[in-house]
Motif scaffolding. Structure first.
Motif, PDB file in Angstrom:
ATOM      1  N   MET A 170       0.751  -1.109   0.079  1.00  0.00           N
ATOM      2  CA  MET A 170      -0.078  -0.029   0.023  1.00  0.00           C
ATOM      3  C   MET A 170       0.755   1.138   0.106  1.00  0.00           C
ATOM      4  SD  MET A 170      -3.213   0.562   0.101  1.00  0.00           S
ATOM      5  CE  MET A 170      -3.742   1.977   1.409  1.00  0.00           C
ATOM      6  N   ARG A 171       0.558   2.231  -1.160  1.00  0.00           N
ATOM      7  CA  ARG A 171       1.333   3.408  -0.957  1.00  0.00           C
ATOM      8  C   ARG A 171       0.867   4.337   0.266  1.00  0.00           C
ATOM      9  NH1 ARG A 171      -1.110   3.894  -6.375  1.00  0.00           N
ATOM     10  NH2 ARG A 171      -2.398   5.518  -6.295  1.00  0.00           N
ATOM     11  N   LYS A 172       1.821   5.127   0.440  1.00  0.00           N
ATOM     12  CA  LYS A 172       1.643   6.134   1.613  1.00  0.00           C
ATOM     13  C   LYS A 172       1.068   7.584   1.246  1.00  0.00           C
ATOM     14  CE  LYS A 172       5.681   5.117   3.636  1.00  0.00           C
ATOM     15  NZ  LYS A 172       7.072   5.810   4.307  1.00  0.00           N
ATOM     16  N   ASN A 173       0.109   7.995   1.975  1.00  0.00           N
ATOM     17  CA  ASN A 173      -0.223   9.515   1.934  1.00  0.00           C
ATOM     18  C   ASN A 173       0.770  10.389   2.426  1.00  0.00           C
ATOM     19  OD1 ASN A 173      -2.692   8.949   0.313  1.00  0.00           O
ATOM     20  ND2 ASN A 173      -3.720   8.592   2.433  1.00  0.00           N
ATOM     21  N   ILE A 174       1.280  11.086   1.918  1.00  0.00           N
ATOM     22  CA  ILE A 174       2.434  12.273   2.483  1.00  0.00           C
ATOM     23  C   ILE A 174       2.040  13.502   2.337  1.00  0.00           C
ATOM     24  CG2 ILE A 174       4.787  12.485   2.465  1.00  0.00           C
ATOM     25  CD1 ILE A 174       5.434   9.783   1.083  1.00  0.00           C
ATOM     26  N   VAL A 175       2.199  14.309   3.281  1.00  0.00           N
ATOM     27  CA  VAL A 175       2.199  15.765   3.096  1.00  0.00           C
ATOM     28  C   VAL A 175       3.622  16.494   3.445  1.00  0.00           C
ATOM     29  CG1 VAL A 175       0.903  17.765   3.624  1.00  0.00           C
ATOM     30  CG2 VAL A 175      -0.320  15.977   3.182  1.00  0.00           C
ATOM     31  N   VAL A 176       4.265  17.300   2.761  1.00  0.00           N
ATOM     32  CA  VAL A 176       5.325  17.644   3.028  1.00  0.00           C
ATOM     33  C   VAL A 176       5.267  19.457   3.207  1.00  0.00           C
ATOM     34  CG1 VAL A 176       7.867  17.904   2.189  1.00  0.00           C
ATOM     35  CG2 VAL A 176       6.252  15.949   1.764  1.00  0.00           C
ATOM     36  N   ALA A 177       5.737  19.998   4.378  1.00  0.00           N
ATOM     37  CA  ALA A 177       6.048  21.408   4.543  1.00  0.00           C
ATOM     38  C   ALA A 177       7.425  21.686   4.072  1.00  0.00           C
ATOM     39  CB  ALA A 177       5.781  21.634   5.940  1.00  0.00           C
ATOM     40  N   ASN A 178       7.010  22.239   2.650  1.00  0.00           N
ATOM     41  CA  ASN A 178       8.500  22.799   2.152  1.00  0.00           C
ATOM     42  C   ASN A 178       8.698  24.508   2.695  1.00  0.00           C
ATOM     43  OD1 ASN A 178      10.763  23.504   0.781  1.00  0.00           O
ATOM     44  ND2 ASN A 178       9.758  23.399  -1.269  1.00  0.00           N
ATOM     45  N   TRP A 179       9.365  24.573   3.703  1.00  0.00           N
ATOM     46  CA  TRP A 179       9.603  26.081   4.255  1.00  0.00           C
ATOM     47  C   TRP A 179      10.455  27.055   3.385  1.00  0.00           C
ATOM     48  CZ3 TRP A 179      10.242  24.528  10.290  1.00  0.00           C
ATOM     49  CH2 TRP A 179       9.069  24.038  10.567  1.00  0.00           C
ATOM     50  N   ASP A 213      -0.992  11.292  -4.175  1.00  0.00           N
ATOM     51  CA  ASP A 213      -1.133  10.696  -2.881  1.00  0.00           C
ATOM     52  C   ASP A 213      -0.558  11.626  -1.868  1.00  0.00           C
ATOM     53  OD1 ASP A 213      -1.274   7.852  -4.207  1.00  0.00           O
ATOM     54  OD2 ASP A 213       0.629   8.273  -4.901  1.00  0.00           O
ATOM     55  N   GLY A 214      -0.739  12.783  -2.190  1.00  0.00           N
ATOM     56  CA  GLY A 214      -0.405  13.823  -1.163  1.00  0.00           C
ATOM     57  C   GLY A 214       0.151  15.103  -1.633  1.00  0.00           C
ATOM     58  N   GLY A 215       0.895  16.024  -1.171  1.00  0.00           N
ATOM     59  CA  GLY A 215       1.346  17.180  -1.358  1.00  0.00           C
ATOM     60  C   GLY A 215       2.360  17.688  -0.905  1.00  0.00           C
ATOM     61  N   LEU A 216       3.197  18.263  -1.753  1.00  0.00           N
ATOM     62  CA  LEU A 216       4.428  19.118  -1.337  1.00  0.00           C
ATOM     63  C   LEU A 216       4.199  20.821  -1.365  1.00  0.00           C
ATOM     64  CD1 LEU A 216       7.382  19.351  -0.764  1.00  0.00           C
ATOM     65  CD2 LEU A 216       7.851  19.283  -3.035  1.00  0.00           C
ATOM     66  N   ILE A 217       4.025  21.214   0.146  1.00  0.00           N
ATOM     67  CA  ILE A 217       3.315  22.399   0.097  1.00  0.00           C
ATOM     68  C   ILE A 217       4.270  23.447   0.551  1.00  0.00           C
ATOM     69  CG2 ILE A 217       1.399  23.456   1.378  1.00  0.00           C
ATOM     70  CD1 ILE A 217       0.717  20.642   0.039  1.00  0.00           C
ATOM     71  N   GLY A 218       4.292  24.591  -0.116  1.00  0.00           N
ATOM     72  CA  GLY A 218       5.299  25.758   0.270  1.00  0.00           C
ATOM     73  C   GLY A 218       4.328  26.805   0.801  1.00  0.00           C
TER      74      GLY A 218
END
Ligand code: PGA
Length: 251
Positions: A1-10, A230-235
């Protein structure tokens, strides 16, 4: 199962006290019933402390925003993958368009960075994405394929399992102009197929592919509900705990 990932790119934002307060607010307010891995990507000086704060929750971890393509030695100002791993980071973001454009990073250089990261047991968040001009000329699929082929496809099947892809159309980064859910889904589907053709089903089914580019609390749930997102890379929106929490809670 692939993972849901949310990344905070500060990116290059937040002084230390504000960064630590933000981590604290997110850690203490994330809903327990949402299955998502949350990754903070602070600037280098805060990695160690943020990683310590994240130790209390298995769903939280830390990434650097880059690493050197060199291993060690007389390279003033550079930070190696080994150093980053020794400070408790689990991931490294590589190939962000801001690095490609402002620091002239090539696919070849990013490939070396990826190799260094994996040698030091860091997982890689690999960014790819086209310019507006490339999209308007319908070159976006070819461009993203070339980025992935030249930086990733030398990896073995075992190595590639430590890679997460972030599709970030350059025209959507920091502009308030998000790719539509259909545009993003089409590209994510294309990327997953590339991995299936190069490796196999096992790799492509388990590959997490994140979307990045003006993702915010209003569009996150529509984007995250797409089959291949599957999620986001969030700035920008990751610099405010309320907005970032709303995005995390959008699954
Ligand atoms: P943005 O940045 O969310 O501010 O558009 C995303 C990124 O560059 O990773």
């Amino acid at each position: 199962m692939r993972k849901n990932i949310v990344v905070a790119n500060w990116k290059m934002n937040l002084v230390r006290s504000d960064a630590l307060l933000l981590v604290h607010e997110v850690l203490s307010n994330k809903a327990d019933n949402i299955s998502v891995n949350v990754v903070f990507a602070p600037s280098y000086p805060y990695i160690y402390k943020v990683a310590k704060l994240c130790e209390i929750n298995d769903n939280f971890s830390v990434s650097s925003q880059d690493c050197s393509s060199r291993k060690q030695g007389a390279h003033t100002g550079e930070v190696s993958a080994e150093m980053i791993a020794s400070c408790g980071a689990e991931y490294v973001i590589l190939g962000h368009s801001e690095r490609r454009i402002k620091f002239n990073e090539s696919n070849e250089q990013i490939k070396h960075k990826i190799d260094n990261a994996l040698e030091n047991n860091l997982k890689v968040i690999f960014c790819c994405g086209e310019s507006l001009q490339q999209r308007d000329s319908e070159l976006h699929f070819d461009w993203v394929e070339e980025q992935i082929k030249e930086s990733i496809f030398h990896l073995s099947k075992d190595q590639v399992k430590c890679v997460t892809i972030a599709y970030e159309p350059i025209w959507a980064i920091g502009t308030g102009k998000t790719a539509s859910a259909v545009q993003a889904q089409d590209m994510h589907h294309f990327i997953r197929n590339l991995f299936e053709k190069k490796y196999d089903n096992d790799v492509s089914d388990n590959l997490s592919i994140l979307y990045g580019g003006s993702c915010n609390p209003n569009n996150a749930s529509q984007l995250f509900s797409q089959k291949d997102i599957d999620g986001g890379l969030i700035g920008g929106a990751s610099l405010h705990s309320d907005k970032f929490l709303a995005i995390i809670n959008s699954f």
